[in-house]
Design a protein around this motif. Structure first.
Motif: not given
Length: 144
Positions: A78-88
């Motif tokens: 993840l670089v950036k995202g609405d409501f996201m802390k992590r996405n791997e």
């Protein structure tokens, strides 16, 4: 945080599977919740930054950096995202011979505190089988 991993066998060769999973901009054509996908930048053959927009109860926009090792491995962070802390996550592809490929998809996902855990679990686990089936249909349809 939610985590999921699943494998599926696809009636298509490794190269065809690779073509479909790396055609990010085509994702909205066959992934039901995907509204938009675009390539933001490329670094040669091994790096891609792409942005996506999902509609699952509400719109979720996010940007991922992809590390590509064609034709067998893709990883993202993840670089950036609405409501996201992590996405791997990532894909691992294994040629099975006779024009078949085993594709393994994994994801680790953490959304912000204002997002119900049910949405996080749906994105990571409940939606995974339908996502893999959508990729499988797309790949096999194109391979025939």
């Amino acid at each position: 945080m939610a985590w999921a991993e699943r494998s599926i066998e696809i009636d298509a060769g490794l190269e065809r599977v690779w073509q479909v999973i790396t055609d990010f901009e085509a994702y909205p054509e066959f992934l039901a919740d995907m509204q938009e996908a675009r390539i933001d930048s490329r670094e040669g053959e091994t790096g891609v930054r792409a942005s996506f927009e999902l509609q699952i109860l509400k719109r979720i926009r996010y940007t991922l950096d992809f590390s590509l090792a064609p034709p067998e491995r893709m990883d993202w962070t993840l670089v950036k995202g609405d409501f996201m802390k992590r996405n791997e996550g990532g894909w691992r592809l294994q040629a099975l011979g006779e024009g078949r490929t085993r594709a393994t998809y994994r994801i680790a996902l953490a959304l912000g505190a204002i997002v119900p855990e049910s949405i996080t679990n749906r994105l990571a686990a409940e939606q995974l089988p339908s996502t893999l089936e959508a990729f499988k249909r797309r790949i096999e349809r194109a391979a025939t």
